[in-house]
Design a protein around this motif. Sequence first.
Motif, PDB file in Angstrom:
ATOM      1  N   VAL A 243       0.832  -1.209   0.000  1.00  0.00           N
ATOM      2  CA  VAL A 243       0.000   0.000   0.000  1.00  0.00           C
ATOM      3  C   VAL A 243       0.867   1.261   0.000  1.00  0.00           C
ATOM      4  O   VAL A 243       0.590   2.229  -0.729  1.00  0.00           O
ATOM      5  CB  VAL A 243      -0.965  -0.012   1.206  1.00  0.00           C
ATOM      6  N   VAL A 244       1.934   1.254   0.805  1.00  0.00           N
ATOM      7  CA  VAL A 244       2.822   2.425   0.859  1.00  0.00           C
ATOM      8  C   VAL A 244       3.504   2.640  -0.492  1.00  0.00           C
ATOM      9  O   VAL A 244       3.564   3.768  -1.004  1.00  0.00           O
ATOM     10  CB  VAL A 244       3.874   2.260   1.980  1.00  0.00           C
ATOM     11  N   LEU A 245       4.025   1.558  -1.098  1.00  0.00           N
ATOM     12  CA  LEU A 245       4.652   1.680  -2.416  1.00  0.00           C
ATOM     13  C   LEU A 245       3.652   2.212  -3.444  1.00  0.00           C
ATOM     14  O   LEU A 245       3.980   3.049  -4.283  1.00  0.00           O
ATOM     15  CB  LEU A 245       5.201   0.326  -2.871  1.00  0.00           C
ATOM     16  N   HIS A 246       2.422   1.706  -3.349  1.00  0.00           N
ATOM     17  CA  HIS A 246       1.379   2.111  -4.296  1.00  0.00           C
ATOM     18  C   HIS A 246       1.142   3.614  -4.245  1.00  0.00           C
ATOM     19  O   HIS A 246       1.162   4.301  -5.277  1.00  0.00           O
ATOM     20  CB  HIS A 246       0.090   1.361  -3.973  1.00  0.00           C
ATOM     21  N   TYR A 247       0.916   4.141  -3.038  1.00  0.00           N
ATOM     22  CA  TYR A 247       0.578   5.559  -2.908  1.00  0.00           C
ATOM     23  C   TYR A 247       1.805   6.465  -2.891  1.00  0.00           C
ATOM     24  O   TYR A 247       1.663   7.697  -2.931  1.00  0.00           O
ATOM     25  CB  TYR A 247      -0.275   5.779  -1.652  1.00  0.00           C
ATOM     26  N   LEU A 248       3.003   5.876  -2.859  1.00  0.00           N
ATOM     27  CA  LEU A 248       4.221   6.664  -2.972  1.00  0.00           C
ATOM     28  C   LEU A 248       4.671   6.762  -4.423  1.00  0.00           C
ATOM     29  O   LEU A 248       4.940   7.861  -4.942  1.00  0.00           O
ATOM     30  CB  LEU A 248       5.328   6.019  -2.127  1.00  0.00           C
ATOM     31  N   VAL A 249       4.726   5.607  -5.116  1.00  0.00           N
ATOM     32  CA  VAL A 249       5.266   5.555  -6.477  1.00  0.00           C
ATOM     33  C   VAL A 249       4.311   6.162  -7.498  1.00  0.00           C
ATOM     34  O   VAL A 249       4.703   7.011  -8.315  1.00  0.00           O
ATOM     35  CB  VAL A 249       5.606   4.097  -6.869  1.00  0.00           C
ATOM     36  N   MET A 250       3.044   5.744  -7.478  1.00  0.00           N
ATOM     37  CA  MET A 250       2.146   6.087  -8.576  1.00  0.00           C
ATOM     38  C   MET A 250       1.759   7.572  -8.648  1.00  0.00           C
ATOM     39  O   MET A 250       1.761   8.158  -9.744  1.00  0.00           O
ATOM     40  CB  MET A 250       0.904   5.195  -8.531  1.00  0.00           C
ATOM     41  N   PRO A 251       1.426   8.239  -7.547  1.00  0.00           N
ATOM     42  CA  PRO A 251       1.119   9.677  -7.670  1.00  0.00           C
ATOM     43  C   PRO A 251       2.338  10.490  -8.101  1.00  0.00           C
ATOM     44  O   PRO A 251       2.223  11.374  -8.954  1.00  0.00           O
ATOM     45  CB  PRO A 251       0.670  10.059  -6.252  1.00  0.00           C
TER      46      PRO A 251
ATOM     47  N   GLY B  83       5.237   1.908 -12.357  1.00  0.00           N
ATOM     48  CA  GLY B  83       4.544   1.226 -11.267  1.00  0.00           C
ATOM     49  C   GLY B  83       4.944  -0.233 -11.150  1.00  0.00           C
ATOM     50  O   GLY B  83       5.210  -0.739 -10.049  1.00  0.00           O
ATOM     51  N   LEU B  84       4.996  -0.933 -12.282  1.00  0.00           N
ATOM     52  CA  LEU B  84       5.379  -2.347 -12.266  1.00  0.00           C
ATOM     53  C   LEU B  84       6.810  -2.520 -11.757  1.00  0.00           C
ATOM     54  O   LEU B  84       7.086  -3.376 -10.906  1.00  0.00           O
ATOM     55  CB  LEU B  84       5.243  -2.940 -13.669  1.00  0.00           C
ATOM     56  N   LEU B  85       7.726  -1.698 -12.271  1.00  0.00           N
ATOM     57  CA  LEU B  85       9.123  -1.785 -11.847  1.00  0.00           C
ATOM     58  C   LEU B  85       9.292  -1.350 -10.389  1.00  0.00           C
ATOM     59  O   LEU B  85      10.038  -1.978  -9.625  1.00  0.00           O
ATOM     60  CB  LEU B  85       9.998  -0.914 -12.751  1.00  0.00           C
ATOM     61  N   GLY B  86       8.598  -0.278 -10.005  1.00  0.00           N
ATOM     62  CA  GLY B  86       8.698   0.219  -8.634  1.00  0.00           C
ATOM     63  C   GLY B  86       8.186  -0.790  -7.618  1.00  0.00           C
ATOM     64  O   GLY B  86       8.793  -0.978  -6.560  1.00  0.00           O
ATOM     65  N   GLY B  87       7.077  -1.459  -7.946  1.00  0.00           N
ATOM     66  CA  GLY B  87       6.550  -2.470  -7.039  1.00  0.00           C
ATOM     67  C   GLY B  87       7.481  -3.661  -6.908  1.00  0.00           C
ATOM     68  O   GLY B  87       7.761  -4.141  -5.802  1.00  0.00           O
ATOM     69  N   TYR B  88       7.999  -4.134  -8.045  1.00  0.00           N
ATOM     70  CA  TYR B  88       8.858  -5.325  -8.024  1.00  0.00           C
ATOM     71  C   TYR B  88      10.169  -5.044  -7.285  1.00  0.00           C
ATOM     72  O   TYR B  88      10.543  -5.766  -6.361  1.00  0.00           O
ATOM     73  CB  TYR B  88       9.159  -5.794  -9.447  1.00  0.00           C
TER      74      TYR B  88
ATOM     75  N   THR C 103       3.761 -10.003  -6.807  1.00  0.00           N
ATOM     76  CA  THR C 103       2.482  -9.486  -6.325  1.00  0.00           C
ATOM     77  C   THR C 103       2.536  -7.976  -6.171  1.00  0.00           C
ATOM     78  O   THR C 103       1.630  -7.242  -6.598  1.00  0.00           O
ATOM     79  CB  THR C 103       2.116 -10.144  -4.983  1.00  0.00           C
ATOM     80  N   LEU C 104       3.612  -7.473  -5.569  1.00  0.00           N
ATOM     81  CA  LEU C 104       3.755  -6.030  -5.364  1.00  0.00           C
ATOM     82  C   LEU C 104       3.835  -5.303  -6.704  1.00  0.00           C
ATOM     83  O   LEU C 104       3.292  -4.207  -6.858  1.00  0.00           O
ATOM     84  CB  LEU C 104       4.997  -5.739  -4.524  1.00  0.00           C
ATOM     85  N   ALA C 105       4.529  -5.896  -7.684  1.00  0.00           N
ATOM     86  CA  ALA C 105       4.641  -5.265  -9.001  1.00  0.00           C
ATOM     87  C   ALA C 105       3.267  -4.987  -9.591  1.00  0.00           C
ATOM     88  O   ALA C 105       2.966  -3.866 -10.042  1.00  0.00           O
ATOM     89  CB  ALA C 105       5.458  -6.150  -9.942  1.00  0.00           C
ATOM     90  N   LEU C 106       2.411  -5.993  -9.591  1.00  0.00           N
ATOM     91  CA  LEU C 106       1.097  -5.853 -10.221  1.00  0.00           C
ATOM     92  C   LEU C 106       0.137  -5.039  -9.367  1.00  0.00           C
ATOM     93  O   LEU C 106      -0.706  -4.311  -9.892  1.00  0.00           O
ATOM     94  CB  LEU C 106       0.523  -7.240 -10.512  1.00  0.00           C
ATOM     95  N   GLU C 107       0.271  -5.113  -8.055  1.00  0.00           N
ATOM     96  CA  GLU C 107      -0.597  -4.314  -7.186  1.00  0.00           C
ATOM     97  C   GLU C 107      -0.255  -2.828  -7.274  1.00  0.00           C
ATOM     98  O   GLU C 107      -1.133  -1.976  -7.203  1.00  0.00           O
ATOM     99  CB  GLU C 107      -0.487  -4.786  -5.730  1.00  0.00           C
ATOM    100  N   VAL C 108       1.032  -2.516  -7.429  1.00  0.00           N
ATOM    101  CA  VAL C 108       1.432  -1.113  -7.540  1.00  0.00           C
ATOM    102  C   VAL C 108       1.147  -0.587  -8.948  1.00  0.00           C
ATOM    103  O   VAL C 108       0.677   0.532  -9.128  1.00  0.00           O
ATOM    104  CB  VAL C 108       2.932  -0.941  -7.191  1.00  0.00           C
ATOM    105  N   GLY C 109       1.417  -1.404  -9.974  1.00  0.00           N
ATOM    106  CA  GLY C 109       1.312  -0.938 -11.359  1.00  0.00           C
ATOM    107  C   GLY C 109      -0.078  -0.910 -11.944  1.00  0.00           C
ATOM    108  O   GLY C 109      -0.314  -0.237 -12.951  1.00  0.00           O
TER     109      GLY C 109
END
Length: 306
Positions: free
Chosen positions: A67-75, A229-234, A249-255
């Motif tokens: 969740v943190v990676l998601h809302y940090l990387v993508m915005p 997003g994919l690279l940042g999550g992975y 899992t993190l790659a696809l959830e973030v990307g």
Amino acid sequence: MVALTRLFPLWAVLVSAVAIASPAPFLALTPAITSLLAFIMFTMGVTLTAGDFMRIARRPLPVIAGVVLHYLVMPLAAWGIAHMLGMPPMIATGMVLVGCVSSGTASNVMIYLSRGDVALSVSISTLSTLVGIVATPVLTRFYVSAGVSVDSWGLFRSIVEIVALPVMGGVVVNTACPRLVRRVEPVLPLVAMVSIMTIIGSIVAGVRPSLTAVGPLVLLGVVLHNAIGLLGGYWGGRLLGFDESVCRTLALEVGMQNSGLAATLGRLYFSPLAALPGAVFSVWHNISGSVLAALWAGRPPRDGRP
């Protein structure tokens, strides 16, 4: 039916082409966009149980990391790409909205196909959706250009109405009527797919006059955004020391984003152009996610190594 839903990217491209060629039927459906998205979130809710929420408490570290990676990387990536490409204000706002919404529901399917951790995926999607009720309006206000007016309270209210209440309603229905849910569950992915395609078609039809000018720019921005997003999550998972299954899992959830929500909020609170990045992302992240899932499916994780 499974084969039909797995071909979602193809259907979405075809629907977009039809909407460009014959926009009138899709424009007539525009008032139904909000209700359709709320229904999609309800179908997500009826797949959840109390156990899905308990898994967050039992295994907090990778869930919180996702969740943190998601809302940090993508915005941040959306904001950076919009500025790097010199996007017009409304397109840039739509990019930011895509970056600030929760994980996409399609990520669970992609993670299953790629031999990732499905239970972790459901937990991250669930927490991401709940956090997004507050995070999406706050981050949108933070990242959107100062020259663009943002109705933060309106965004929050709409997310509660479109996301929180339908998801919770779905959980209640699943808890109260599990047998009924099991009977209708097989058709829910198809119904949700038709709903999101209707949303995409309506949005594309609404911005048809501007597609020639901004379409290629939006596509480039979306491809870059999804890739980051994919690279940042992975690699975020790698840096945190997680095993290969968790990193996938993190790659696809973030990307992968809830881009239908971004498109709907863009249309409601900004302009039809602000909805375009969300519509394009809806198509593209399913294509990239499917390709990545197919590649990873042929490479089962071994002993925590890639």
